[in-house]
Write an enzyme that holds these catalytic residues in place. Sequence first.
Site, PDB file in Angstrom:
ATOM      1  CB  CYS A 146     128.855  35.146 -14.819  1.00 59.38           C
ATOM      2  SG  CYS A 146     127.701  36.064 -13.825  1.00 59.38           S
ATOM      3  NE  ARG A 205     131.230  29.281 -14.881  1.00 60.33           N
ATOM      4  CZ  ARG A 205     132.367  29.356 -14.222  1.00 60.33           C
ATOM      5  NH1 ARG A 205     133.249  28.389 -14.320  1.00 60.33           N
ATOM      6  NH2 ARG A 205     132.641  30.375 -13.451  1.00 60.33           N
ATOM      7  CD1 TRP A 222     122.896  32.050 -11.096  1.00 58.36           C
ATOM      8  CD2 TRP A 222     124.233  33.170  -9.690  1.00 58.36           C
ATOM      9  NE1 TRP A 222     122.553  31.705  -9.817  1.00 58.36           N
ATOM     10  CE2 TRP A 222     123.342  32.367  -8.940  1.00 58.36           C
ATOM     11  CE3 TRP A 222     125.162  33.955  -9.015  1.00 58.36           C
ATOM     12  CZ2 TRP A 222     123.360  32.347  -7.549  1.00 58.36           C
ATOM     13  CZ3 TRP A 222     125.173  33.924  -7.632  1.00 58.36           C
ATOM     14  CH2 TRP A 222     124.283  33.129  -6.913  1.00 58.36           C
ATOM     15  CG  ASN A 232     132.248  35.965 -15.460  1.00 58.68           C
ATOM     16  OD1 ASN A 232     131.219  36.282 -16.030  1.00 58.68           O
ATOM     17  ND2 ASN A 232     132.864  34.816 -15.672  1.00 58.68           N
ATOM     18  N   GLY A 233     132.192  38.818 -12.042  1.00 58.00           N
ATOM     19  CA  GLY A 233     132.721  39.470 -10.837  1.00 58.00           C
ATOM     20  C   GLY A 233     131.809  40.617 -10.418  1.00 58.00           C
ATOM     21  CD  GLU A 260     127.717  16.358   0.694  1.00 62.90           C
ATOM     22  OE1 GLU A 260     127.738  17.475   1.240  1.00 62.90           O
ATOM     23  OE2 GLU A 260     127.657  16.211  -0.539  1.00 62.90           O
ATOM     24  CE  LYS A 287     125.241  17.074  -2.706  1.00 61.67           C
ATOM     25  NZ  LYS A 287     126.604  17.513  -2.805  1.00 61.67           N
ATOM     26  CD  GLU A 328     123.476  20.424  -3.674  1.00 66.76           C
ATOM     27  OE1 GLU A 328     124.259  19.602  -3.202  1.00 66.76           O
ATOM     28  OE2 GLU A 328     123.837  21.478  -4.231  1.00 66.76           O
ATOM     29  CG  HIS A 370     119.712  18.646  23.101  1.00 68.28           C
ATOM     30  ND1 HIS A 370     119.583  18.653  24.474  1.00 68.28           N
ATOM     31  CD2 HIS A 370     120.636  17.697  22.815  1.00 68.28           C
ATOM     32  CE1 HIS A 370     120.418  17.765  25.000  1.00 68.28           C
ATOM     33  NE2 HIS A 370     121.064  17.169  24.006  1.00 68.28           N
ATOM     34  CE  LYS A 407     130.704  21.614  -9.997  1.00 70.93           C
ATOM     35  NZ  LYS A 407     130.231  20.687  -8.956  1.00 70.93           N
TER      36      LYS A 407
HETATM   37  C1  F6R Z   1     126.910  21.305  -3.049  1.00 73.02           C
HETATM   38  C2  F6R Z   1     127.947  22.120  -3.631  1.00 73.02           C
HETATM   39  C3  F6R Z   1     128.387  23.350  -2.917  1.00 73.02           C
HETATM   40  C4  F6R Z   1     129.921  23.489  -3.005  1.00 73.02           C
HETATM   41  C5  F6R Z   1     130.368  24.830  -2.408  1.00 73.02           C
HETATM   42  C6  F6R Z   1     131.875  24.971  -2.409  1.00 73.02           C
HETATM   43  O1  F6R Z   1     126.678  20.166  -3.797  1.00 73.02           O
HETATM   44  O2  F6R Z   1     128.440  21.820  -4.676  1.00 73.02           O
HETATM   45  O3  F6R Z   1     127.967  23.350  -1.600  1.00 73.02           O
HETATM   46  O4  F6R Z   1     130.511  22.427  -2.313  1.00 73.02           O
HETATM   47  O5  F6R Z   1     129.801  25.874  -3.164  1.00 73.02           O
HETATM   48  O6  F6R Z   1     132.400  24.853  -3.680  1.00 73.02           O
HETATM   49  P1  F6R Z   1     133.929  24.547  -3.940  1.00 73.02           P
HETATM   50  O7  F6R Z   1     134.202  23.173  -3.444  1.00 73.02           O
HETATM   51  O8  F6R Z   1     134.085  24.652  -5.427  1.00 73.02           O
HETATM   52  O9  F6R Z   1     134.696  25.577  -3.192  1.00 73.02           O
END
Ligand code: F6R
Length: 612
Positions: free
Chosen positions: A2, A27, A77, A103-104, A485, A489, A492, A508, A607
Amino acid sequence: MCGIIAYIGNKPAHDILITGLHRLEYRGYDSAGLTVMDDKKIQTLRSVGKVANLRNKVEGEWKDNSKASLGIAHTRWATHGLPTEENAHPHTDMKGKISIVHNGIIENYKQLKSKLEAKGYKFHSETDSEVLCNLISEFYQGDIEEAVVQALKHVEGTYGLALVCSDEPDRLIAARKGSPIIIGIGNGETLVASDVSALVQYTKQVIYLDDNDIVCINREGITDIFDMTKTPVSRDVQEVDWDLGAAEKGGYDHYMLKEIFEQPEAITNTFRGRLNYEEGTAILSGLNLTPKEMVDINRVLVFACGTSLHAAMLGQYFFEDFAQLPSNVNHAAEFRYRNPIVERNTMAIAISQSGETADTLAAVREAQRKGANVFGVCNVVGSTIARETDRGVYLHAGPEISVASTKAFTTQVMVLLQMALKFGRCHRLSRSEGVKLCREIESTPELIREVLKEAENIKKIALKYKGFDNTFYIGRGYMYPVALEGALKLKEISYIHAEGYHAAELKHGPIALLEENVPVLALANDIDGKDKIIGNVEECKARKSPVILTATKGDDEMKSYSDDIIWIPKASAPVAAILTTVALQLYSYYIAVARECNVDQPRNLAKSVTVE
Ligand code: F6R
C-alpha cells in the site's frame, strides 16, 4: 504494497494526489482512491485496478472543477478482504466526517469492530482500516488530534496513516507505528507520503516520522509533532538526495531494464571512497568498529528475505572464505520463531533493499532483544531498518522501482564482499590478498558492461526458451545462490515455474522431473566446482533436458556440453557470481517481455512487503 500520499496547500489537491499515486505504483497495488475536502465536505472516489482508472473517474465526475486544496490518497494491496471498491481506501466513518488512508495491519480489529457494532456502528467494507476510522470517530468530540491519540491507544498492530475531518477542514493529521510516514515540506504546502518517491517532485526537504509519532499540519505547515503521551518531539528536516529523473525510466522500456543497465554505476557507488588500496582493506565508516572490536566478533548471523536472502548466502561464503568467520544465513521470517542462539560477540546483519520488510524488521528486533549488535545493509536511506539497526552500510544503488530486485542484489553482494574484506584484514587475510580483492572489486563495473553487451545474444536464447513451462537452475559453491536468484527472477516476472537447486542435489529427487520439455540452466563458469557440474550436466542431457550453460569466455570446450551458451567474462569467483546474476536477470527479462508479462509490476507481488 500500500502507498499513501496526502496534500495540504493552495493548489488543487486531486492533481497532486493522482501524480503521487502514479509515483507509488511501482510498489504494487490492486485498487486506489482519494478524498478531497471540498468546502467542509468530504468527497471520495475509489476504483479497482490501476491509478489510470481512478484518474478517469476523477476527470469524469469532477470534470477538473475541484479546487479543493486538502486531500488524502492511497494505493491498496489487499490484506483484509478482496480488492474491491468497497475495500479500497480512503475509508469514511459512519457519520461521514472523517476520512482515512491506512497502511499496516490492525491486529485487534475484530474485537474493536464488535465493540463498535454493539454501539450501533455499521461497516461497509471488510477492512481493518474502516474499523480504525470509526474508532477515531467514536472518540471525536471536536478535536481530531485528541481523537486520534485516544483511538490509537486502543490499537494493536501497525499503522502509517493520514486523515482529514470535515469539522476541521484546514487540518491534516498523520501518524506512524511500524509503517513509514514521511512529511514533505514545500513552499506554502505540505505533503505526507509513505515513500519518498511520491514527494521528490514537490520537495526535497523531508521529515521521517518515528514510531508512535503523530503530526498535525495546517495550511501554514506543521503545527505539532508529539508522541502518544502528547509530549512534543522534535524531528530533523533532511534533504533527499534523489531527483525525479532518478525515479523515472530514462528511455528504457521498463524500470527493470533500466535498473539492470544501471548496475555498473550502482556498483561503483557502493565502493567509491570505501576502498583503501594502500592497506588492502575497505573503509566502511558506517560500521564504526575499532580493529579490537572487529577481532572480538567471532560469529556472523545474517538475515533477509527473497532476493536479499540470496545475497546473504553469498555473504556467508565471503565471511567464511575471506574473514574465517563462522556465518549463518537465516530466513528472516523464521528467525524469531525458532528461538535462535545469539552468543556474545555475534554480529548480526540485516539485509534489505527497502529497509521496511516486516519479517526482516522483526528479526532485527529479536536479535537486539537477545543482545546482538545488529548492522543494517539497506538501500533506502532513513528506512525503518536503517534507523533501527545500531550501525550499517548503505548500498547507494539509487531508487529501485521495478518490483523485481536487480541492482539491489548486486550492490548488496558488493557491500558484503567489502565487509568480509574489512573483517578479513583483521584476521588472516594478508595485505597483498586484500589489495588483490580491492582490484577485483574495482574491475566489476567494467566486466558488467561486457555482460550487458551480450544482451542481444541472451535475448535470442531467451526467445528460444520462452515457451517452456518449467526450468531448473543448477549451481555449486558461489554459483548456488546465483542459481536460486536466477530461478526466483524467472518465476516472479515471467510466471514460468523455475527451481534453483544445488547441482549435486538434483539426483536426490528432482531429477525425476527432467525430460525434453524441462530445460536446465547450469552455471558452469570456470571457477571451483566446474568439473563437478559438468558431470551433473551430463546427467541432465541423459534425461533429454535441453541445457543452457553460463560459461567463461574462452572456455570453448563447454560448447560440447550445451545446447546454448551465455558467455561470462573471466573473473574471480565472487565477481563471476555478480556477472552471472546480471546475465540471468537479462534472460528472465527478455522471456517476460516475450510472454507479454507486466515486467515492472508482476501479479501478486509488492515492492516492499510490510506484512509478516
Ligand atoms: C525479488 C524481490 C523480493 C525482495 C524481498 C525482500 O525480486 O524483490 O524477493 O528481495 O521481498 O525485500 P527487501 O530487500 O526490501 O527486504
